[in-house]
Scaffold this motif. Structure first.
Motif, PDB file in Angstrom:
ATOM      1  N   GLN A   1      -3.939   5.975  -0.619  1.00 22.71           N
ATOM      2  CA  GLN A   1      -3.936   6.033   0.707  1.00 22.71           C
ATOM      3  C   GLN A   1      -3.051   7.346   1.563  1.00 22.71           C
ATOM      4  O   GLN A   1      -2.016   7.615   1.599  1.00 22.71           O
ATOM      5  CB  GLN A   1      -3.290   4.667   1.808  1.00 22.71           C
ATOM      6  N   LEU A   2      -4.105   8.311   2.022  1.00 24.22           N
ATOM      7  CA  LEU A   2      -3.351   9.298   1.768  1.00 24.22           C
ATOM      8  C   LEU A   2      -3.431   9.990   3.574  1.00 24.22           C
ATOM      9  O   LEU A   2      -4.161   8.736   4.325  1.00 24.22           O
ATOM     10  CB  LEU A   2      -4.395  10.649   1.563  1.00 24.22           C
ATOM     11  N   PRO A   3      -2.513  10.479   3.618  1.00 18.28           N
ATOM     12  CA  PRO A   3      -2.258  10.659   4.816  1.00 18.28           C
ATOM     13  C   PRO A   3      -3.692  10.959   5.689  1.00 18.28           C
ATOM     14  O   PRO A   3      -4.317  11.803   5.680  1.00 18.28           O
ATOM     15  CB  PRO A   3      -0.910  11.389   4.902  1.00 18.28           C
ATOM     16  N   THR A   4      -3.067  10.485   7.350  1.00 20.58           N
ATOM     17  CA  THR A   4      -4.715  10.761   7.638  1.00 20.58           C
ATOM     18  C   THR A   4      -4.197  11.915   9.194  1.00 20.58           C
ATOM     19  O   THR A   4      -5.018  13.108   9.947  1.00 20.58           O
ATOM     20  CB  THR A   4      -4.843   9.981   8.927  1.00 20.58           C
TER      21      THR A   4
ATOM     22  N   VAL B   1       7.144  11.018   3.514  1.00 22.74           N
ATOM     23  CA  VAL B   1       6.544  11.622   4.638  1.00 22.74           C
ATOM     24  C   VAL B   1       5.122  11.401   4.869  1.00 22.74           C
ATOM     25  O   VAL B   1       4.175  10.494   5.274  1.00 22.74           O
ATOM     26  CB  VAL B   1       6.975  13.023   4.811  1.00 22.74           C
ATOM     27  N   PHE B   2       5.082  11.865   3.162  1.00 25.49           N
ATOM     28  CA  PHE B   2       3.529  11.090   2.239  1.00 25.49           C
ATOM     29  C   PHE B   2       2.792  10.040   2.930  1.00 25.49           C
ATOM     30  O   PHE B   2       2.118  10.176   3.297  1.00 25.49           O
ATOM     31  CB  PHE B   2       3.420  11.509   0.827  1.00 25.49           C
ATOM     32  N   THR B   3       3.967   8.635   2.963  1.00 27.14           N
ATOM     33  CA  THR B   3       3.475   7.814   2.833  1.00 27.14           C
ATOM     34  C   THR B   3       3.504   6.784   4.635  1.00 27.14           C
ATOM     35  O   THR B   3       3.275   5.762   5.290  1.00 27.14           O
ATOM     36  CB  THR B   3       4.219   6.454   1.521  1.00 27.14           C
ATOM     37  N   GLY B   4       4.375   8.241   5.898  1.00 29.78           N
ATOM     38  CA  GLY B   4       4.487   7.712   6.712  1.00 29.78           C
ATOM     39  C   GLY B   4       5.213   6.849   7.203  1.00 29.78           C
ATOM     40  O   GLY B   4       5.468   6.601   7.670  1.00 29.78           O
TER      41      GLY B   4
ATOM     42  N   ALA C   1       0.861  -0.796   0.076  1.00 30.89           N
ATOM     43  CA  ALA C   1      -0.481  -0.258   0.199  1.00 30.89           C
ATOM     44  C   ALA C   1       0.804   1.128  -0.109  1.00 30.89           C
ATOM     45  O   ALA C   1       0.553   2.259  -0.766  1.00 30.89           O
ATOM     46  CB  ALA C   1      -1.025   0.058   1.024  1.00 30.89           C
ATOM     47  N   GLN C   2       2.443   1.259   0.675  1.00 32.36           N
ATOM     48  CA  GLN C   2       2.853   2.284   0.500  1.00 32.36           C
ATOM     49  C   GLN C   2       3.839   2.484  -0.198  1.00 32.36           C
ATOM     50  O   GLN C   2       3.571   3.745  -0.830  1.00 32.36           O
ATOM     51  CB  GLN C   2       3.824   2.176   1.495  1.00 32.36           C
ATOM     52  N   MET C   3       4.250   1.371  -1.430  1.00 31.35           N
ATOM     53  CA  MET C   3       4.474   1.609  -2.658  1.00 31.35           C
ATOM     54  C   MET C   3       3.758   2.433  -3.866  1.00 31.35           C
ATOM     55  O   MET C   3       4.267   3.105  -4.622  1.00 31.35           O
ATOM     56  CB  MET C   3       5.314   0.287  -3.035  1.00 31.35           C
ATOM     57  N   THR C   4       2.440   1.604  -3.713  1.00 30.17           N
ATOM     58  CA  THR C   4       1.202   2.330  -4.421  1.00 30.17           C
ATOM     59  C   THR C   4       0.720   3.559  -4.643  1.00 30.17           C
ATOM     60  O   THR C   4       1.406   4.485  -5.074  1.00 30.17           O
ATOM     61  CB  THR C   4       0.194   1.722  -4.854  1.00 30.17           C
ATOM     62  N   THR C   5       0.603   4.176  -2.964  1.00 29.88           N
ATOM     63  CA  THR C   5       1.147   5.744  -2.823  1.00 29.88           C
ATOM     64  C   THR C   5       2.075   6.388  -2.966  1.00 29.88           C
ATOM     65  O   THR C   5       1.961   7.405  -3.886  1.00 29.88           O
ATOM     66  CB  THR C   5       0.729   6.052  -0.844  1.00 29.88           C
ATOM     67  N   TYR C   6       3.508   6.017  -3.088  1.00 27.79           N
ATOM     68  CA  TYR C   6       4.503   6.595  -2.895  1.00 27.79           C
ATOM     69  C   TYR C   6       4.488   6.846  -4.376  1.00 27.79           C
ATOM     70  O   TYR C   6       5.229   8.187  -5.060  1.00 27.79           O
ATOM     71  CB  TYR C   6       5.901   5.533  -2.518  1.00 27.79           C
ATOM     72  N   VAL C   7       4.142   5.858  -5.678  1.00 33.62           N
ATOM     73  CA  VAL C   7       4.517   5.660  -6.747  1.00 33.62           C
ATOM     74  C   VAL C   7       3.518   6.723  -6.941  1.00 33.62           C
ATOM     75  O   VAL C   7       3.852   7.888  -8.197  1.00 33.62           O
ATOM     76  CB  VAL C   7       3.925   4.724  -7.637  1.00 33.62           C
ATOM     77  N   ALA C   8       2.521   7.431  -6.260  1.00 37.34           N
ATOM     78  CA  ALA C   8       1.121   7.842  -6.899  1.00 37.34           C
ATOM     79  C   ALA C   8       2.032  10.245  -6.379  1.00 37.34           C
ATOM     80  O   ALA C   8       1.819  10.034  -7.598  1.00 37.34           O
ATOM     81  CB  ALA C   8       0.032   8.018  -6.798  1.00 37.34           C
ATOM     82  N   VAL C   9       2.379   9.447  -5.330  1.00 37.46           N
ATOM     83  CA  VAL C   9       2.428  10.905  -5.438  1.00 37.46           C
ATOM     84  C   VAL C   9       4.223  11.202  -5.382  1.00 37.46           C
ATOM     85  O   VAL C   9       3.861  12.796  -5.652  1.00 37.46           O
ATOM     86  CB  VAL C   9       2.674  11.314  -3.740  1.00 37.46           C
ATOM     87  N   SER C  10       4.865  10.741  -5.550  1.00 37.05           N
ATOM     88  CA  SER C  10       6.151  11.199  -6.858  1.00 37.05           C
ATOM     89  C   SER C  10       6.003  11.145  -8.050  1.00 37.05           C
ATOM     90  O   SER C  10       6.022  12.496  -8.630  1.00 37.05           O
ATOM     91  CB  SER C  10       6.734   9.735  -6.371  1.00 37.05           C
ATOM     92  N   TRP C  11       5.215  10.901  -8.232  1.00 36.37           N
ATOM     93  CA  TRP C  11       4.849  11.125  -9.851  1.00 36.37           C
ATOM     94  C   TRP C  11       3.797  12.470 -10.530  1.00 36.37           C
ATOM     95  O   TRP C  11       4.235  12.821 -10.708  1.00 36.37           O
ATOM     96  CB  TRP C  11       4.216  10.550 -11.079  1.00 36.37           C
ATOM     97  N   MET C  12       3.259  12.621  -9.576  1.00 36.05           N
ATOM     98  CA  MET C  12       1.958  13.839  -9.386  1.00 36.05           C
ATOM     99  C   MET C  12       3.189  15.144  -8.546  1.00 36.05           C
ATOM    100  O   MET C  12       2.800  16.267  -9.003  1.00 36.05           O
ATOM    101  CB  MET C  12       0.987  13.743  -8.254  1.00 36.05           C
TER     102      MET C  12
END
Length: 264
Positions: A134-137, A220-223, A57-68
């Motif tokens: 997964q967005l940070p809470t 940081v974004f992935t927690g 889940a962290q890798m998916t989030t990391y990939v998305a936020v890194s490219w954006m």
């Protein structure tokens, strides 16, 4: 005079607005990049739960936020500066009553703000709808990430400016610009997180500025980095921002002493 610099931000923003169709297609391209990386990493993980300290889940989030995030901090300041040097317009820029490097930075920020609003935010919304991001809470994580995103832009732009100013000394830096783009994308952690590199290479990258562009904000974004650690990694970005000012100032002053014009 300070207001004049802010005008460069506004003018570049309005210029990019005139070509906004390019950024609508950019949303599609970046979404495709995220999709390709998502399915690639999903295949790599298989039935495994963790790899290089990242859960699936962290890798998916990391990939998305890194490219954006790249959509915001990416610019072509190096190519713009090189073009000014090759066509001779840099001579006119130098005699105008402003700092040329600061003007380019403001123009890059105007483009970045446009990309943030028209590409990064819409693209992130689409990525969230298509992939299990997964967005940070924690509000601290959001605040830390947004501040770090701005420093990602500053550091990336500084590297571009250094590459662009090198045209004063090598005359044709096309190869250097291409190499810089590959090095930044790879060693910043955009393509592969730095924690997955071999131990010796990971140690080397920890003392280079590239991690401050993508890997640290993404962590940081992935927690993976929380609490006080957020401000520690932000401190790394601030340090690199200050350090990179040194070669920029040196190159700028050396270039003004060495100025010669090719062609017009």
């Amino acid at each position: 005079m300070l207001g004049a610099y802010f005008d460069f931000i506004r003018i570049r923003f309005l210029t990019m607005l005139a070509y906004r169709v390019n950024y609508y297609s950019g949303i599609l391209i970046y979404t495709l990049n995220i999709g390709v990386n998502y399915f690639t990493w999903r295949a790599i993980y298989g039935d495994g739960e963790s790899l290089g300290g990242f859960t699936g889940a962290q890798m998916t989030t990391y990939v998305a936020v890194s490219w954006m995030a790249r959509a915001f901090y990416f610019n072509n300041l190096d190519r713009e500066i090189s073009t000014d040097i090759r066509d001779g317009s840099i001579a006119i820029q130098f005699i105008r009553p402003y700092n040329y490097v600061l003007v380019k930075m403001m123009q890059g920020l105007g483009e970045g703000l446009f990309r943030f609003m028209m590409l990064m935010i819409p693209g992130m919304v689409i990525a969230i709808l298509l992939f299990p991001v997964q967005l940070p809470t924690d509000l601290t994580a959001w605040a830390g990430f947004l501040v770090m995103l701005f420093f990602s832009f500053l550091i990336s732009s500084q590297i571009n400016i250094i590459t662009g100013l090198s045209a004063f000394f090598v005359e044709n830096n096309e190869g250097m610009m291409r190499m810089k783009r590959v090095v930044v994308d790879l060693f910043s952690g955009l393509i592969v997180p730095i924690s997955l590199f071999p131990g010796w290479l990971s140690s080397v990258l920890e003392v280079l500025p590239f991690q401050a562009i993508t890997y640290l904000p993404g962590s940081v974004f992935t927690g993976r980095v929380q609490g006080v650690g957020i401000w520690n990694v932000l401190g790394i970005q601030v340090i690199w921002f200050v350090v990179l000012l040194i070669p920029i100032v040196w190159l700028y002053h050396a270039a003004r002493q060495r100025l010669f014009v090719q062609g017009g």
